[in-house]
Write a protein that holds these residues in place. Structure first.
Motif, PDB file in Angstrom:
ATOM      1  N   THR A   1      20.267   8.337 -23.978  1.00 51.06           N
ATOM      2  CA  THR A   1      21.186   8.451 -22.836  1.00 51.06           C
ATOM      3  C   THR A   1      21.557   9.902 -22.519  1.00 51.06           C
ATOM      4  N   SER A   2      20.945  10.863 -23.192  1.00 50.40           N
ATOM      5  CA  SER A   2      21.223  12.271 -22.907  1.00 50.40           C
ATOM      6  C   SER A   2      19.983  13.091 -23.225  1.00 50.40           C
ATOM      7  N   SER A   3      20.001  14.339 -22.783  1.00 53.08           N
ATOM      8  CA  SER A   3      18.964  15.269 -23.225  1.00 53.08           C
ATOM      9  C   SER A   3      19.427  15.877 -24.548  1.00 53.08           C
ATOM     10  N   ILE A   4      18.645  16.791 -25.084  1.00 51.79           N
ATOM     11  CA  ILE A   4      18.978  17.409 -26.378  1.00 51.79           C
ATOM     12  C   ILE A   4      20.354  18.081 -26.312  1.00 51.79           C
TER      13      ILE A   4
ATOM     14  N   LEU B   1      31.889  13.793 -32.891  1.00 49.69           N
ATOM     15  CA  LEU B   1      30.775  13.658 -31.950  1.00 49.69           C
ATOM     16  C   LEU B   1      31.205  13.016 -30.637  1.00 49.69           C
ATOM     17  N   GLN B   2      32.396  12.472 -30.576  1.00 48.72           N
ATOM     18  CA  GLN B   2      32.939  11.801 -29.390  1.00 48.72           C
ATOM     19  C   GLN B   2      31.993  10.716 -28.890  1.00 48.72           C
ATOM     20  N   LEU B   3      31.519   9.886 -29.804  1.00 54.77           N
ATOM     21  CA  LEU B   3      30.683   8.751 -29.434  1.00 54.77           C
ATOM     22  C   LEU B   3      31.554   7.612 -28.931  1.00 54.77           C
ATOM     23  N   ASN B   4      30.997   6.759 -28.107  1.00 54.11           N
ATOM     24  CA  ASN B   4      31.724   5.621 -27.550  1.00 54.11           C
ATOM     25  C   ASN B   4      31.285   4.348 -28.269  1.00 54.11           C
ATOM     26  N   PRO B   5      32.076   3.860 -29.227  1.00 50.19           N
ATOM     27  CA  PRO B   5      31.673   2.654 -29.972  1.00 50.19           C
ATOM     28  C   PRO B   5      31.662   1.397 -29.099  1.00 50.19           C
ATOM     29  N   LEU B   6      32.408   1.386 -28.007  1.00 48.40           N
ATOM     30  CA  LEU B   6      32.400   0.214 -27.124  1.00 48.40           C
ATOM     31  C   LEU B   6      31.055   0.053 -26.420  1.00 48.40           C
ATOM     32  N   ASP B   7      30.327   1.144 -26.262  1.00 42.84           N
ATOM     33  CA  ASP B   7      28.989   1.098 -25.657  1.00 42.84           C
ATOM     34  C   ASP B   7      27.884   1.170 -26.710  1.00 42.84           C
TER      35      ASP B   7
ATOM     36  N   ARG C   1      22.218  11.625 -27.652  1.00 46.54           N
ATOM     37  CA  ARG C   1      23.001  10.389 -27.649  1.00 46.54           C
ATOM     38  C   ARG C   1      22.064   9.240 -27.281  1.00 46.54           C
ATOM     39  N   ALA C   2      22.344   8.083 -27.847  1.00 40.01           N
ATOM     40  CA  ALA C   2      21.534   6.906 -27.539  1.00 40.01           C
ATOM     41  C   ALA C   2      22.418   5.668 -27.579  1.00 40.01           C
ATOM     42  N   ARG C   3      21.998   4.635 -26.869  1.00 35.83           N
ATOM     43  CA  ARG C   3      22.710   3.354 -26.875  1.00 35.83           C
ATOM     44  C   ARG C   3      21.875   2.377 -27.690  1.00 35.83           C
TER      45      ARG C   3
ATOM     46  N   ASP D   1      21.145  -1.576 -29.328  1.00 35.90           N
ATOM     47  CA  ASP D   1      21.386  -3.011 -29.158  1.00 35.90           C
ATOM     48  C   ASP D   1      22.517  -3.399 -30.115  1.00 35.90           C
ATOM     49  N   ALA D   2      23.224  -4.486 -29.798  1.00 30.33           N
ATOM     50  CA  ALA D   2      24.381  -4.897 -30.604  1.00 30.33           C
ATOM     51  C   ALA D   2      24.016  -5.111 -32.071  1.00 30.33           C
ATOM     52  N   SER D   3      22.919  -5.804 -32.335  1.00 33.43           N
ATOM     53  CA  SER D   3      22.549  -6.081 -33.729  1.00 33.43           C
ATOM     54  C   SER D   3      22.123  -4.802 -34.457  1.00 33.43           C
ATOM     55  N   VAL D   4      21.421  -3.915 -33.766  1.00 27.72           N
ATOM     56  CA  VAL D   4      21.001  -2.644 -34.361  1.00 27.72           C
ATOM     57  C   VAL D   4      22.226  -1.788 -34.650  1.00 27.72           C
ATOM     58  N   TYR D   5      23.171  -1.732 -33.710  1.00 27.25           N
ATOM     59  CA  TYR D   5      24.387  -0.942 -33.892  1.00 27.25           C
ATOM     60  C   TYR D   5      25.180  -1.438 -35.097  1.00 27.25           C
ATOM     61  N   ALA D   6      25.347  -2.751 -35.210  1.00 28.13           N
ATOM     62  CA  ALA D   6      26.095  -3.316 -36.334  1.00 28.13           C
ATOM     63  C   ALA D   6      25.423  -2.961 -37.663  1.00 28.13           C
TER      64      ALA D   6
END
Length: 168
Positions: free
Chosen positions: A8-11, A33-39, A149-151, A153-158
């Motif tokens: 979701t971002s460049s380097i 890192l200010q990551l968004n855990p909701l996403d 940054r990357a988004r 999948d729900a199962s991968v994130y968990a």
């Protein structure tokens, strides 16, 4: 990009540093890192550069300064055998009877590999850890972490979050 992740971002290059709170005292500096855990946002690490000050040269005394970057809070600097440590740098002086031997190890100076990434940070921060031995002054380390940054999948994130927290 690993399966289950979408970039979701460049380097991004993140610089950080840590200074011992007193000479020869373990100190850890949290870097947000200010990551968004909701996403289900994660940080994919492509490279790490870590540099630390030389230990104090004291004749007749062995001195060391160690630094590391870890994905979770630590109680010591750790080494590459710890699953939550991304990189280490260690410099030591062995001094005896007027002769000095200097040794250095830096994990970021290892030969390049064909790995697509070094690590995936799924929690909101990483840590720069420093500690000296027998130094007369507090020492410091600086680092750069390269990644995107990357988004996930729900199962991968968990699975990533659970794995990272259990590695502490």
């Amino acid at each position: 990009m690993p399966k289950g992740l979408k970039e979701t971002s460049s380097i991004i290059v993140i610089g950080a540093s840590a200074v011992e709170s007193a000479a020869n005292t373990f100190t850890s500096q949290q870097v947000d890192l200010q990551l968004n855990p909701l996403d289900n946002e994660v940080f994919v690490v492509y490279g790490v550069d870590i540099d630390c000050l030389e230990p104090t040269l004291i004749p007749g005394t062995n001195t060391t300064f160690k630094s590391s970057i870890s994905t979770t809070q630590r109680t010591d600097v750790g080494d590459l055998s710890d699953s939550n440590v991304l990189a280490v740098n260690r410099i030591s002086y062995q001094s005896d009877a007027g002769e000095v031997v200097r040794g250095q190890f830096a994990s970021d100076s290892a030969p390049a590999t064909q790995l697509p990434y070094l690590a995936i940070i799924s929690t909101n921060d990483f840590f720069v850890n420093v500690e000296g031995t027998n130094n007369s002054l507090a020492r410091s380390a600086t680092c750069r972490v390269f990644g995107v940054r990357a988004r996930a999948d729900a199962s991968v994130y968990a699975a990533l979050v659970q794995s990272e927290l259990l590695s502490a």
